[in-house]
Design a protein around this motif. Structure first.
Motif, PDB file in Angstrom:
ATOM      1  N   GLU A 393       0.830  -1.201   0.000  1.00 40.85           N
ATOM      2  CA  GLU A 393       0.000   0.000   0.000  1.00 40.85           C
ATOM      3  C   GLU A 393       0.867   1.255   0.000  1.00 40.85           C
ATOM      4  OE1 GLU A 393      -3.453   2.164   2.725  1.00 40.85           O
ATOM      5  OE2 GLU A 393      -3.158  -0.007   2.850  1.00 40.85           O
ATOM      6  N   ASN A 394       0.553   2.170  -0.939  1.00 34.52           N
ATOM      7  CA  ASN A 394       1.239   3.457  -1.096  1.00 34.52           C
ATOM      8  C   ASN A 394       2.690   3.329  -1.539  1.00 34.52           C
ATOM      9  OD1 ASN A 394      -0.988   5.089  -0.480  1.00 34.52           O
ATOM     10  ND2 ASN A 394      -0.625   4.856   1.716  1.00 34.52           N
ATOM     11  N   CYS A 395       3.099   2.131  -2.033  1.00 30.15           N
ATOM     12  CA  CYS A 395       4.424   1.998  -2.638  1.00 30.15           C
ATOM     13  C   CYS A 395       4.377   2.577  -4.047  1.00 30.15           C
ATOM     14  CB  CYS A 395       4.843   0.536  -2.706  1.00 30.15           C
ATOM     15  SG  CYS A 395       5.271  -0.168  -1.117  1.00 30.15           S
ATOM     16  N   THR A 396       5.402   3.321  -4.418  1.00 27.56           N
ATOM     17  CA  THR A 396       5.450   3.949  -5.736  1.00 27.56           C
ATOM     18  C   THR A 396       6.430   3.210  -6.629  1.00 27.56           C
ATOM     19  OG1 THR A 396       7.148   5.470  -4.965  1.00 27.56           O
ATOM     20  CG2 THR A 396       4.864   6.188  -4.747  1.00 27.56           C
ATOM     21  N   GLY A 397       6.688   3.794  -7.821  1.00 23.92           N
ATOM     22  CA  GLY A 397       7.710   3.271  -8.710  1.00 23.92           C
ATOM     23  C   GLY A 397       7.222   2.147  -9.606  1.00 23.92           C
TER      24      GLY A 397
END
Length: 791
Positions: A393-397
């Motif tokens: 959750e809320n990890c980007t890239g």
């Protein structure tokens, strides 16, 4: 030589077809005797041929109709009777009875040759001591009602030994890229098979074959061992069904084990697979190996080491965190092989930019990487079998995924799905609102329900050529999808089972990187599935070939650029809302074989001016031409004399003038006014209902706001819900039936204080009292008055 071969086949079987007539009914027996030719095999055990109770068989009983018949005996019988289960419509008589095991509704018989088009699956299912339920095809052709089933395929017997290793999957590929699965053509007389790769396209060889597309020529076949098969010191047998042919340069086997180690074995010598023959291989011993992993490498963005929330639960004891500040690289070291990244392990590690997740990891726990907002790249290996809730959750890239899992609320901008992934699970990328594009590889066969729900930034979707099913609401609320790229051909797209479609927000469809505009449905397609081209904004013209018998529900729904549709002569059913919202469509001709037109089939085709409907319709759904505001005439057997409406089996169903109608006398042939029949005819001031009418359907006169008076004849026994609702100027209702017709909710408005409902007068007030007491009529008791009707 190939053309000569097919020419000979065509000559030999030319007598298979009898004269084609409109009436192709064939008298069917109750049962057919069926047994096996000596040496044939089916499922259970080498060398033993038995039926399984309830086995289903496709039978073409002296016609080209693919009927379903069921074996009536018990498991273990070698012969017995088939009993017919279904009898679809036939178009051509045949001189023979042809049977194919197992039953498949998509099997097609060539009437000129009695040859069968069938598909050998690219993924077969392991069955102990047997060929697998989907690893065999048998055929029979006879002029009598007694069938001798014969095997079409041959089998490779693979024997593996080990010490407790668990086999998950075995794949085979010919070293010369031979076809091992996909479309095959079967000579029903002698059970020989011709591969799609070798088959003619129906040019000058007289066979009348089908065009072959790339996705029918599959060069890899897999045996899926589902729960896994444990190896021991005694060899375990695995069978892969193959079309008879020569592998001139041998083949390559790849064995996948449950710890994701693999073993690859190749042969270089020529190998031949023969029909109805098992080719055994020498026993192979397990030699797979994965070196143990004792550390996790990582990088950070601030010259500070990674500070895990917990180092417990990795499957080994934590030893040290070694970090190089100059390079920003570090590693977490353990005293044994790690198997799990536990819950909360790296939660809110905002300086983490990359972490190496090795092949030994099988489980990622809840919230393991939640809030790691600096992640630039992440690769998930195929060894992972379980991913916990909110793990990313809320990890980007960018993330590369080689395993199934759920990535709820992740902020990934790009997802690369690896070739080891075979299915995208339900809710897999739900609420990944930053995702702009996704490429689904050819290895994937299924996209689950809600898989990309609420991916509101998703603009481009690429779908591999092996996807066969897209689940319900898979792209729900993905309103920014503009382009859908399919890596197969048009035939493959039509064969996908759609429960949702990424086109559904008006996206353009590209096949072979070309925008789909004018299409002809391929001749190997029998049914255009539900939602197949839903809201396809690029589609302008469709020609439906004569192979197609059904057009699915909402198949072309919302194709607003579609101007021309040619419906093939073998179509028998048009599903509900099939062409609804095709606002550029101006005319349509429905051929004579069509017997069923679904609800709202052409609803809101606002440019439609004329419709010609065939002579054999028996089922006409609820107002299939509702809100076709420019429709001026119907043509055909079911059109009324003035061409204004359709009347099927006495039911007045659809009007061609819609809102332009001012007055109308319903023909005496009408016994029922159908649902929605005069819906929104806002200019209608007068309507005459004849004594032939017994029922007024739901919403029949809804929103007829100019209607001031209506007489309901004494023949009417039922009035549907909201039948005269929102007829705001309806002041007088003359209701002649002595017995109150069966009513329904909101038959009339209840807020019109000056409305009168007149019912027959009687000396003892019994009639008016019956109306005032009857269900639903009692809601209008204040408006009901007696009236002296005269003939």
């Amino acid at each position: 030589m190939k053309r000569l071969f097919f020419a000979v086949v065509a000559m030999l079987f030319a007598a298979c077809t009898t004269d084609v007539t409109e009436d192709v009914a064939v008298k069917l027996p109750e049962t057919i005797t069926v047994s096996f030719e000596e040496g044939s095999r089916i499922q259970l055990n080498e060398g033993k041929t038995v039926w399984t109770a309830g086995d289903l068989v496709s039978v073409f009983y002296r016609s080209d109709a693919n009927q379903q018949w069921k074996f009536q005996g018990v498991t273990g019988d070698r012969s017995g009777n088939l009993r017919r289960v279904s009898t679809p419509e036939a178009t051509t008589k045949l001189s023979k009875v042809v049977a194919v095991y197992p039953y498949n509704k998509n099997y097609y018989i060539n009437p000129e040759t009695c040859n069968i088009e069938a598909t050998l699956p690219a993924e077969q299912t392991y069955l102990k001591d047997s060929y697998g339920l989907d690893g065999n095809i048998l055929v029979s052709a006879s002029e009598f009602n007694q069938l001798y089933m014969r095997n079409v395929l041959g089998w490779l017997k693979i024997q593996l030994k080990g010490e407790g290793q668990v086999v998950k999957k075995i794949t085979l590929k010919g070293n010369n890229s031979e076809q091992v699965a996909g479309l095959i053509y079967i000579d029903s007389s002698d059970a020989t098979a011709t591969l799609a790769a070798e088959h003619s396209d129906g040019g000058d060889d007289g066979v009348g074959g089908t065009l072959v597309f790339e996705d029918t020529i599959l060069t890899e076949v897999a045996l899926n061992c589902t729960e896994g098969v444990t190896l021991g010191s005694e060899a375990t047998a695995f069978y892969i069904a193959l079309p008879p042919q020569e592998f001139s340069k041998g083949f390559t086997l790849k064995v996948l084990y449950d710890d994701d180690t693999t073993m690859t074995k190749s042969t270089s010598n020529s190998v031949t697979i023969e029909r109805n023959t098992i080719l055994p291989m020498d026993a192979l011993y397990y030699d797979g190996n994965t070196p143990p992993v004792y550390e996790l490498a990582y990088t950070t963005n601030n010259s500070q080491p990674l500070d895990p929330y917990t180092t417990e639960g990795f499957g080994a004891n934590f030893l040290e965190n070694i970090y190089d500040a100059e390079t920003g690289k570090g590693s977490l070291k353990f005293d044994g092989r790690i198997t799990t990244i536990p819950a909360n392990a790296f939660i809110v590690c905002t300086n983490l930019t990359w972490i190496d997740i090795p092949n030994c990891i099988t489980t990622i726990g809840d919230k393991a990487f939640k809030g790691c907002s600096a992640v630039e790249s992440l690769t998930l290996p195929s060894s992972i079998t379980s991913i916990g809730k909110s793990a990313f959750e809320n990890c980007t890239g960018k993330v590369t995924i080689n395993s199934n899992g759920k990535f709820h609320k992740a902020k990934f901008t790009e997802v690369v799905i690896g070739n080891s992934v075979t299915a995208i699970g339900n809710y897999a990328f739900e609420d990944c609102s930053s995702l702009t594009s996704v490429t689904i590889p050819d290895s994937v066969t299924m996209i689950g329900s809600y898989a990309f729900k609420n991916c509101s930034s998703l603009a481009s979707v690429t779908i591999g050529n092996r996807v066969t099913m897209i689940g319900e609401y898979a792209f729900y609320s993905c309103s920014n999808i503009k382009d859908v790229y399919y890596q197969g051909d048009l035939s493959g797209w039509c064969k996908i089972s759609f429960r949702d479609n990424p086109l559904s927000y008006g996206a353009k469809l590209y096949i072979d990187n070309k925008e789909v505009t004018d299409i002809t449905i391929p001749s190997d397609i029998i049914s255009i599935g539900d939602y197949a081209f839903l809201y396809c904004s690029s589609l302008t013209s469709v020609t439906i070939s004569d192979s197609v018998t059904e057009i699915g529900s909402q198949a072309f729904y919302g194709c607003s650029s579609l101007t021309s549709v040619t419906i093939g002569n073998r179509v028998t059913m048009i599903g509900y809302y099939a062409f609804s919202g095709c606002s550029s469509l101006t005319s349509v001709t429905i051929p004579n074989r069509v017997t069923e037109i679904g609800d709202g089939a052409f609803y809101n085709c606002s440019s439609l001016t004329s419709v010609t409907i065939g002579n054999n319709v028996t089922t006409l759904g609820t107002n299939p031409f509702k809100d076709c505001s420019k429709l001026t005439e119907f043509n055909g057997k079911f059109a009324s004399a003035d061409k204004r409406c359709l009347i099927v089996d006495g039911v007045l169903n659809s009007f061609a003038i819609g809102c332009g109608l001012t007055e109308y006398a319903i023909p005496n042939s009408v016994t029922e006014i159908g649902d929605w029949a005069f819906y929104n005819c806002s200019n209608l001031t007068s309507v005459t209902i004849p004594n032939s009418v017994t029922e007024i359907g739901d919403w029949a006169f809804l929103y007829c706001s100019s209607l001031t008076s209506v007489t309901i004849p004494d023949s009417v026994t039922e009035i549907g819900r909201e039948s005269f609702h929102n007829c705001t100027n309806l002041k007088e209702v003359f209701c002649k039936p002595i017995t109150p017709p069966t009513g329904a909710s909101w038959m009339f408005d209840t807020n019109a204080t000056d409305r009168k409902i007149y019912v027959p007068a009687s000396d003892d007030d019994s009639i008016i009292n019956a109306y005032k007491a009857a269900d639903y009529w009692k809601n209008y008791a204040d408006y009901i008055e007696e009236y002296e009707f005269t003939e």
